[in-house]
Design an enzyme around this catalytic site. Structure first.
Site, PDB file in Angstrom:
ATOM      1  N   LYS A  71       0.815  -1.225   0.000  1.00 30.61           N
ATOM      2  CA  LYS A  71       0.000   0.000   0.000  1.00 30.61           C
ATOM      3  C   LYS A  71       0.851   1.279   0.000  1.00 30.61           C
ATOM      4  CE  LYS A  71      -4.297  -1.663   2.057  1.00 30.61           C
ATOM      5  NZ  LYS A  71      -5.295  -1.431   3.086  1.00 30.61           N
ATOM      6  N   ASP A 107     -10.394   2.939   2.127  1.00 27.85           N
ATOM      7  CA  ASP A 107     -10.629   2.282   3.432  1.00 27.85           C
ATOM      8  C   ASP A 107     -11.455   3.158   4.380  1.00 27.85           C
ATOM      9  OD1 ASP A 107      -9.429  -0.176   3.009  1.00 27.85           O
ATOM     10  OD2 ASP A 107      -7.459   0.485   3.682  1.00 27.85           O
TER      11      ASP A 107
HETATM   12  N1  NAP Z   1     -13.149  -4.720   7.197  1.00 29.95           N
HETATM   13  C1  NAP Z   1     -12.242  -4.230   6.380  1.00 29.95           C
HETATM   14  O1  NAP Z   1     -12.537  -3.766   5.263  1.00 29.95           O
HETATM   15  C2  NAP Z   1     -10.804  -4.221   6.790  1.00 29.95           C
HETATM   16  C3  NAP Z   1      -9.873  -3.427   6.092  1.00 29.95           C
HETATM   17  C4  NAP Z   1      -8.542  -3.421   6.526  1.00 29.95           C
HETATM   18  C5  NAP Z   1      -8.164  -4.204   7.609  1.00 29.95           C
HETATM   19  N2  NAP Z   1      -9.095  -4.978   8.232  1.00 29.95           N
HETATM   20  C6  NAP Z   1      -8.716  -5.787   9.413  1.00 29.95           C
HETATM   21  O2  NAP Z   1      -8.269  -4.876  10.411  1.00 29.95           O
HETATM   22  C7  NAP Z   1      -7.230  -5.446  11.194  1.00 29.95           C
HETATM   23  C8  NAP Z   1      -6.034  -4.485  11.200  1.00 29.95           C
HETATM   24  O3  NAP Z   1      -5.522  -4.356   9.866  1.00 29.95           O
HETATM   25  P1  NAP Z   1      -4.329  -3.337   9.513  1.00 29.95           P
HETATM   26  O4  NAP Z   1      -4.146  -3.421   8.049  1.00 29.95           O
HETATM   27  O5  NAP Z   1      -4.534  -2.017  10.135  1.00 29.95           O
HETATM   28  O6  NAP Z   1      -3.092  -4.061  10.242  1.00 29.95           O
HETATM   29  P2  NAP Z   1      -1.764  -3.387  10.842  1.00 29.95           P
HETATM   30  O7  NAP Z   1      -1.386  -2.176  10.083  1.00 29.95           O
HETATM   31  O8  NAP Z   1      -0.796  -4.515  10.966  1.00 29.95           O
HETATM   32  O9  NAP Z   1      -2.198  -2.917  12.332  1.00 29.95           O
HETATM   33  C9  NAP Z   1      -2.515  -3.859  13.337  1.00 29.95           C
HETATM   34  C10 NAP Z   1      -3.042  -3.121  14.566  1.00 29.95           C
HETATM   35  O10 NAP Z   1      -3.461  -4.085  15.540  1.00 29.95           O
HETATM   36  C11 NAP Z   1      -2.746  -3.871  16.767  1.00 29.95           C
HETATM   37  N3  NAP Z   1      -2.525  -5.152  17.427  1.00 29.95           N
HETATM   38  C12 NAP Z   1      -2.074  -6.311  16.860  1.00 29.95           C
HETATM   39  N4  NAP Z   1      -2.018  -7.293  17.793  1.00 29.95           N
HETATM   40  C13 NAP Z   1      -2.439  -6.733  18.976  1.00 29.95           C
HETATM   41  C14 NAP Z   1      -2.613  -7.234  20.296  1.00 29.95           C
HETATM   42  N5  NAP Z   1      -2.334  -8.508  20.598  1.00 29.95           N
HETATM   43  N6  NAP Z   1      -3.082  -6.396  21.247  1.00 29.95           N
HETATM   44  C15 NAP Z   1      -3.385  -5.098  20.938  1.00 29.95           C
HETATM   45  N7  NAP Z   1      -3.234  -4.564  19.714  1.00 29.95           N
HETATM   46  C16 NAP Z   1      -2.775  -5.377  18.733  1.00 29.95           C
HETATM   47  C17 NAP Z   1      -1.454  -3.200  16.342  1.00 29.95           C
HETATM   48  O11 NAP Z   1      -0.868  -2.542  17.445  1.00 29.95           O
HETATM   49  P3  NAP Z   1       0.713  -2.169  17.426  1.00 29.95           P
HETATM   50  O12 NAP Z   1       0.828  -0.891  16.637  1.00 29.95           O
HETATM   51  O13 NAP Z   1       1.068  -2.005  18.851  1.00 29.95           O
HETATM   52  O14 NAP Z   1       1.435  -3.311  16.759  1.00 29.95           O
HETATM   53  C18 NAP Z   1      -1.987  -2.241  15.264  1.00 29.95           C
HETATM   54  O15 NAP Z   1      -2.616  -1.134  15.845  1.00 29.95           O
HETATM   55  C19 NAP Z   1      -6.947  -6.814  10.555  1.00 29.95           C
HETATM   56  O16 NAP Z   1      -7.650  -7.792  11.280  1.00 29.95           O
HETATM   57  C20 NAP Z   1      -7.516  -6.707   9.152  1.00 29.95           C
HETATM   58  O17 NAP Z   1      -7.951  -7.941   8.618  1.00 29.95           O
HETATM   59  C21 NAP Z   1     -10.400  -4.987   7.872  1.00 29.95           C
END
Ligand code: NAP
Length: 288
Positions: A71, A107
């Site tokens: 991205k 998004d």
């Molecule tokens: N519905 C939709 O259209 C859509 C779109 C995009 C993403 N998603 C979903 O959203 C989620 C996040 O995606 P992303 O792309 O933003 O991922 P990302 O950039 O890797 O961010 C992950 C986030 O989750 C936090 N996190 C991970 N493990 C954790 C834990 N054990 N305890 C507390 N916080 C934790 C991370 O905190 P740290 O910064 O401390 O690591 C960070 O804030 C995923 O499940 C993805 O599948 C859904």
């Protein structure tokens, strides 16, 4: 679907990519509107991204969704980037406009639409957003414009405070960022109207995990969990049991896909068809 010499090709690039729902969602929409388009998934390794984008130009691929890990990196290979994607330093949609590659990020708009279409207007509300990753940033940018108050909590607190500062500067709104902890969640939830989980906590295979203790959830709260696999997360189950209104991550997924569809085709997206296709694919994947 009939492929002809005039069929326009769209797709999604990422690595890994085999579990993407986008081909099911987008092809269902193209078929429903009888558009001569097809949507494919392409696994593109990081070292091959530049070649892939040159290929988009050379082959005349009409549109792409871009997912992890490309991205940010893809921005280097585009001719134009819209202001939202520029702010986020992240592109999830590319349109090939007669050889000019234009980048967008759907998004945040997808998340806002998911709320609005389900009867939730964040304007004038206090919003608590968990996470400060890629999706959280896009959602925060959109919700900061609408909400009365936005609080960001993240496991790594520096990411939350940096994002809050960035939003304060860009939008002139007072956004607060702090560490995600049982204490900060409980304290902020007391007077919040809307809780959005944009962390990956609760995502398969950790289906029974939730970032929020169930006893803090209340009936006058709306909860949107953007995790869509499983379709009903532990947080969503707990929120429902507490009498809160719940919006599933599938809604955001469908609406961000619908926004991409509209960029590529210039036609209103058949959202209901796309929602059914997403649900069908998720159920099919679970039963495998
Ligand atoms: N519905 C939709 O259209 C859509 C779109 C995009 C993403 N998603 C979903 O959203 C989620 C996040 O995606 P992303 O792309 O933003 O991922 P990302 O950039 O890797 O961010 C992950 C986030 O989750 C936090 N996190 C991970 N493990 C954790 C834990 N054990 N305890 C507390 N916080 C934790 C991370 O905190 P740290 O910064 O401390 O690591 C960070 O804030 C995923 O499940 C993805 O599948 C859904």
């Amino acid at each position: 679907m009939t492929i002809s010499g005039k069929t326009r090709v769209c797709g999604v690039i990422g690595d890994p990519i085999e579990h993407t729902l986008s081909p099911a969602i987008q092809n269902a929409a193209f078929t429903h509107l009888k558009l001569d388009f097809v949507f494919l998934a392409f696994r593109v390794k990081a070292v091959e991204l530049e070649d892939a984008m040159r290929g988009m130009r050379g082959l005349g691929i009409h549109g792409l969704n871009v997912t992890m890990p490309h991205k940010k990196a893809v921005t280097a290979f585009l001719d134009e980037i819209d202001s939202t994607a520029k702010f986020l330093c992240a592109v999830n949609t590319v349109l090939n406009d007669n050889g000019r590659l234009c980048g967008f990020n759907t998004d945040g708009v997808g998340a806002l639409k998911a709320l609005q279409e389900n009867g939730v207007d964040p304007s004038g509300k206090k919003v608590l957003l968990l996470g400060a990753g890629g999706a959280a940033k896009a959602i925060a940018f959109q919700l900061a414009k609408e909400a009365e108050e936005l609080v960001l909590l993240n496991r790594t607190p520096e990411k939350a405070t940096e994002l809050a500062e960035l939003l304060n500067q860009a939008l002139g709104k007072e956004v607060k960022g702090a560490m995600l902890s049982p204490n900060t969640i409980q304290k902020n939830l007391r007077d919040s109207d809307l809780l959005v989980n944009a962390t990956s906590v609760g995502m398969h295979p950790n289906d029974n995990q939730s970032p929020v203790a169930r006893e803090w959830l209340k009936p006058d709260l709306t909860v949107m969990d953007i995790v869509y696999n499983p379709v009903e997360t532990q947080l969503a189950k707990d929120a429902k049991a507490a009498g809160a209104r719940v919006i599933s991550g599938v809604e955001m997924l469908v609406h961000q896909g619908a926004a991409s569809f509209e960029i590529w085709t210039g036609r209103p997206a058949p959202v209901e068809v796309m929602r059914k296709a997403a649900m069908w694919k998720l159920v099919e994947d679970v039963s495998r």
